[in-house]
Design a protein around this motif. Structure first.
Motif, PDB file in Angstrom:
ATOM      1  N   UNK A 145      41.802 -29.091  16.026  1.00 51.36           N
ATOM      2  CA  UNK A 145      40.645 -28.610  15.136  1.00 51.36           C
ATOM      3  C   UNK A 145      39.646 -29.348  14.721  1.00 51.36           C
ATOM      4  N   UNK A 146      38.503 -28.842  14.273  1.00 50.74           N
ATOM      5  CA  UNK A 146      37.372 -29.508  13.939  1.00 50.74           C
ATOM      6  C   UNK A 146      37.178 -29.297  12.265  1.00 50.74           C
ATOM      7  N   UNK A 147      36.610 -30.255  11.797  1.00 52.55           N
ATOM      8  CA  UNK A 147      36.618 -30.223  10.377  1.00 52.55           C
ATOM      9  C   UNK A 147      35.179 -29.466  10.096  1.00 52.55           C
ATOM     10  N   UNK A 148      35.215 -28.498   9.166  1.00 54.85           N
ATOM     11  CA  UNK A 148      34.060 -27.757   8.698  1.00 54.85           C
ATOM     12  C   UNK A 148      33.777 -28.237   7.471  1.00 54.85           C
ATOM     13  N   UNK A 149      32.412 -28.275   7.253  1.00 56.38           N
ATOM     14  CA  UNK A 149      31.983 -28.456   5.856  1.00 56.38           C
ATOM     15  C   UNK A 149      30.820 -27.612   5.777  1.00 56.38           C
ATOM     16  N   UNK A 150      30.945 -26.535   4.850  1.00 51.38           N
ATOM     17  CA  UNK A 150      29.820 -25.495   4.756  1.00 51.38           C
ATOM     18  C   UNK A 150      28.624 -26.010   4.049  1.00 51.38           C
ATOM     19  N   UNK A 151      27.710 -25.747   4.572  1.00 51.14           N
ATOM     20  CA  UNK A 151      26.140 -25.784   3.927  1.00 51.14           C
ATOM     21  C   UNK A 151      25.902 -25.096   2.826  1.00 51.14           C
ATOM     22  N   UNK A 152      25.814 -25.747   1.580  1.00 51.25           N
ATOM     23  CA  UNK A 152      25.858 -25.235   0.145  1.00 51.25           C
ATOM     24  C   UNK A 152      24.589 -24.983  -0.478  1.00 51.25           C
ATOM     25  N   UNK A 153      23.494 -25.493   0.328  1.00 52.77           N
ATOM     26  CA  UNK A 153      22.082 -25.439  -0.110  1.00 52.77           C
ATOM     27  C   UNK A 153      21.476 -24.178  -0.353  1.00 52.77           C
TER      28      UNK A 153
END
Length: 169
Positions: free
Chosen positions: A153-161
């Motif tokens: 798996x890959x970590x996912x960090x959403x772009x909240x801008x």
């Protein structure tokens, strides 16, 4: 000539499928009528329907000689035995259908290049008869959660801008 042979073969398979559907409908009706009973300690009798739902519980003479724990254990054991019996009856009832289905060609036999997915079908695990909270159930839950862990798996960090929560709205 090959085309006529294929049409004849397909018509034969289709007739077999139709016959199978009629058999399934008949067997479903017969299965819906199945019941099984089991008696434990000569004092507790439980009857279940084809789905394993308890439909009748009877206590025999001198049931008062058993304490609540013994009665509960007897009801549980009788229900489990009745369910096992109705499952056996269901398998016996369905055996001709399974034999007939085994004679039908697979899609991979009819369509060239079509893979046979039956080898990839998951095997259904045996269902535990252990009571809730028992060590057997906990061990099974631990194994199940370990089997569901993924290593690729890959970590996912959403772009909240600039979303709808921005104050500039």
């Amino acid at each position: 000539m090959t085309n006529e042979y294929a049409k004849t073969e397909l018509a034969s398979v289709w007739e077999e499928v139709q016959q199978q559907f009629r058999s399934i409908a008949r067997l479903q009706q017969e299965r819906a009528q199945l019941t099984a009973s089991a008696t434990v300690r000569k004092r507790v009798t439980v009857t279940v329907n084809a789905d394993g739902t308890i439909i009748d519980t009877k206590f025999g003479p001198r049931i008062e000689e058993l304490n609540f724990t013994e009665i509960a254990e007897a009801v549980t054991a009788a229900a489990q035995q009745a369910c096992a019996e109705v499952a056996r009856k269901t398998q016996e009832l369905m055996a001709p259908l399974h034999e007939r289905r085994a004679r039908l060609p697979r899609v991979s036999d009819l369509i060239e290049g079509m893979p046979d997915f039956s080898a990839q079908q998951p095997v259904e695990p045996e269902v535990s008869l252990a009571p809730p909270g028992s060590a057997e159930r906990q061990d099974a839950a631990d194994k199940d959660s370990a089997a569901r862990e993924f290593s690729n798996v890959e970590a996912y960090t959403p772009d909240l801008g600039r979303g709808v929560t921005q104050s500039s709205w």
